[in-house]
Motif scaffolding. Structure first.
Motif, short mmCIF file in Angstrom:
data_model
loop_
_atom_site.label_atom_id
_atom_site.label_comp_id
_atom_site.label_asym_id
_atom_site.label_seq_id
_atom_site.Cartn_x
_atom_site.Cartn_y
_atom_site.Cartn_z
N ALA A 58 0.85 -1.19 0.00
CA ALA A 58 0.00 0.00 0.00
C ALA A 58 0.88 1.24 0.00
O ALA A 58 2.07 1.19 0.35
CB ALA A 58 -0.92 0.01 1.21
N LEU A 59 0.28 2.34 -0.39
CA LEU A 59 0.92 3.64 -0.22
C LEU A 59 0.61 4.16 1.17
O LEU A 59 -0.51 3.99 1.67
CB LEU A 59 0.40 4.62 -1.27
N ALA A 60 1.60 4.77 1.82
CA ALA A 60 1.37 5.39 3.13
C ALA A 60 0.81 6.79 2.91
O ALA A 60 1.32 7.54 2.07
CB ALA A 60 2.67 5.44 3.92
N LEU A 61 -0.23 7.14 3.66
CA LEU A 61 -0.92 8.41 3.46
C LEU A 61 -1.00 9.19 4.76
O LEU A 61 -1.16 8.63 5.85
CB LEU A 61 -2.34 8.17 2.94
N SER A 62 -0.89 10.51 4.60
CA SER A 62 -1.20 11.42 5.68
C SER A 62 -2.18 12.44 5.11
O SER A 62 -1.79 13.32 4.34
CB SER A 62 0.06 12.11 6.20
N GLY A 63 -3.45 12.26 5.43
CA GLY A 63 -4.46 13.07 4.78
C GLY A 63 -4.51 12.75 3.30
O GLY A 63 -4.67 11.60 2.90
N SER A 64 -4.34 13.77 2.46
CA SER A 64 -4.38 13.56 1.01
C SER A 64 -2.99 13.57 0.39
O SER A 64 -2.83 13.81 -0.79
CB SER A 64 -5.23 14.66 0.35
#
Length: 357
Positions: A170-176
């Protein structure tokens, strides 16, 4: 002084390798993540034809011509690059369409020469079947795909890139905003992430809510055992396309992307190999070795997706068929856009956003 930008490139095929090399050369701190090692999945099964031929709209033609020029530039930076400007002999269209293609591309400045049977025999003297007329483009070539990707990655490593084996879950996300990638539950952080994972790209992009409209048609290519030199360049005939690799293998497909493998790929491969042998002289000792079935990452409109992902910060996308032709230009243009925000005009038609319109 700001610290170098940290970028993760997902994919070690020809596109990922080129982007990683250009980013590293420009001063970025690059980590390449690959499940399958140098060459990726689609690249090893490529016919590896570098060209600006066929029914391209003019805008795409100019991108491909620029990419051909970038191959020459790249070869100067990497003298060991397995690149050969061997020329292409083509008669794989009906006569009227062949002439229309020649007239159009010649008007755009492509170096097409119309040749007859005698000239074709001089270009490829070992063809058993010669066309009455054909087109020849001396400036077309090939880059041995896996060796080229490996050369780019080896030099990127020498320049400080880190190359790791792993599968991005998966891609790691912080908000958008994308802040890294997740591999086996562990997050590797970065300032930016490039998805250049070919047919694996849609699943990875989907973890950030990005839909990539990609198809993956199969293409079968046969490979002979290494043999004495029979072909000087690319042969694009009515029934099959073939060339001889640097190690002497003759590879062929019913077209340059490989043909339909059918229900029995082994039987299809054997039939194709027999067709190939029938088209050549001096093949008594030429033997079938193996076939490959490659799945070509092809956006649904046939053209590249090379752009930022709108609405998701820190994410860049680079997925295309014709990866061999386009690799050095995409690598150069993507690195500039990622690091400096400068988008080359030749990429204008190829943003993901076009599919939302």
């Amino acid at each position: 002084m700001s610290s170098p930008k940290q970028v993760i490139v997902i994919g070690a095929g020809i596109i990922g390798a080129s982007i990683a090399w250009h980013l590293t050369k420009a001063g970025a701190r690059v980590t390449v993540v690959s499940t399958s090692g140098a060459g990726g999945v689609a690249t090893p099964n490529s016919f590896a034809w570098i060209n600006a031929s066929w029914g391209n709209p003019e805008t795409y033609f100019h991108l491909r011509v620029r990419a051909m020029a970038e191959w020459t530039r790249l070869a100067k930076d990497l003298p060991g690059l397995p690149l050969a400007w061997c020329g292409g002999l083509c008669w794989d269209l009906p006569a009227d369409r062949l002439e229309a293609y020649a007239a159009e591309h010649s008007s755009w400045g492509y170096g097409i020469e119309r040749v007859g049977r005698e000239q074709a025999a001089r270009i490829e003297p070992n063809l058993a079947e010669l066309p009455d007329s054909a087109l020849y483009v001396a400036e077309e070539g090939v880059a041995e795909p896996v060796a080229t990707a490996r050369t780019l990655l080896t030099d990127a490593d020498r320049r400080g890139a880190r190359i790791i084996a792993g599968t991005v879950g998966a891609l790691a996300l912080s908000g958008s905003k994308v802040t890294g990638v997740v591999i086996s539950g562990e997050t590797i952080t970065a300032d930016g992430v490039v998805i250049a994972a070919g047919t694996g790209a849609p699943a990875i992009a989907g973890t950030a809510g990005i839909k990539l409209p990609i198809e993956a048609p199969p293409g079968l290519i046969v490979h002979s055992r290494p043999y004495k030199k029979l072909l000087n360049g690319l042969v694009l005939a009515e029934r099959l396309h073939m060339r001889q690799t640097a190690e002497g293998r003759i590879i062929a497909g019913s077209d340059f992307g490989g043909g339909d493998p059918g229900e029995n790929p082994e039987a299809t491969a054997r039939e194709l190999f027999a067709t190939m042998k029938a088209m050549l002289r001096g093949v008594d000792g030429l033997e079938f070795d193996f076939h490959t079935v490659g799945y070509r990452p092809t956006p649904i409109d046939g053209f590249p997706i090379v752009s930022r992902a709108e609405g998701v910060g820190g994410l860049y996308l680079a997925v295309t068929h014709s990866g061999i032709t386009l690799a050095p230009a995409i690598g150069l243009f993507a690195a500039r856009e990622i690091l400096d925000g400068e988008r080359d005009a030749l990429l204008a038609p190829y943003a993901l956003s076009r599919f939302a319109q």
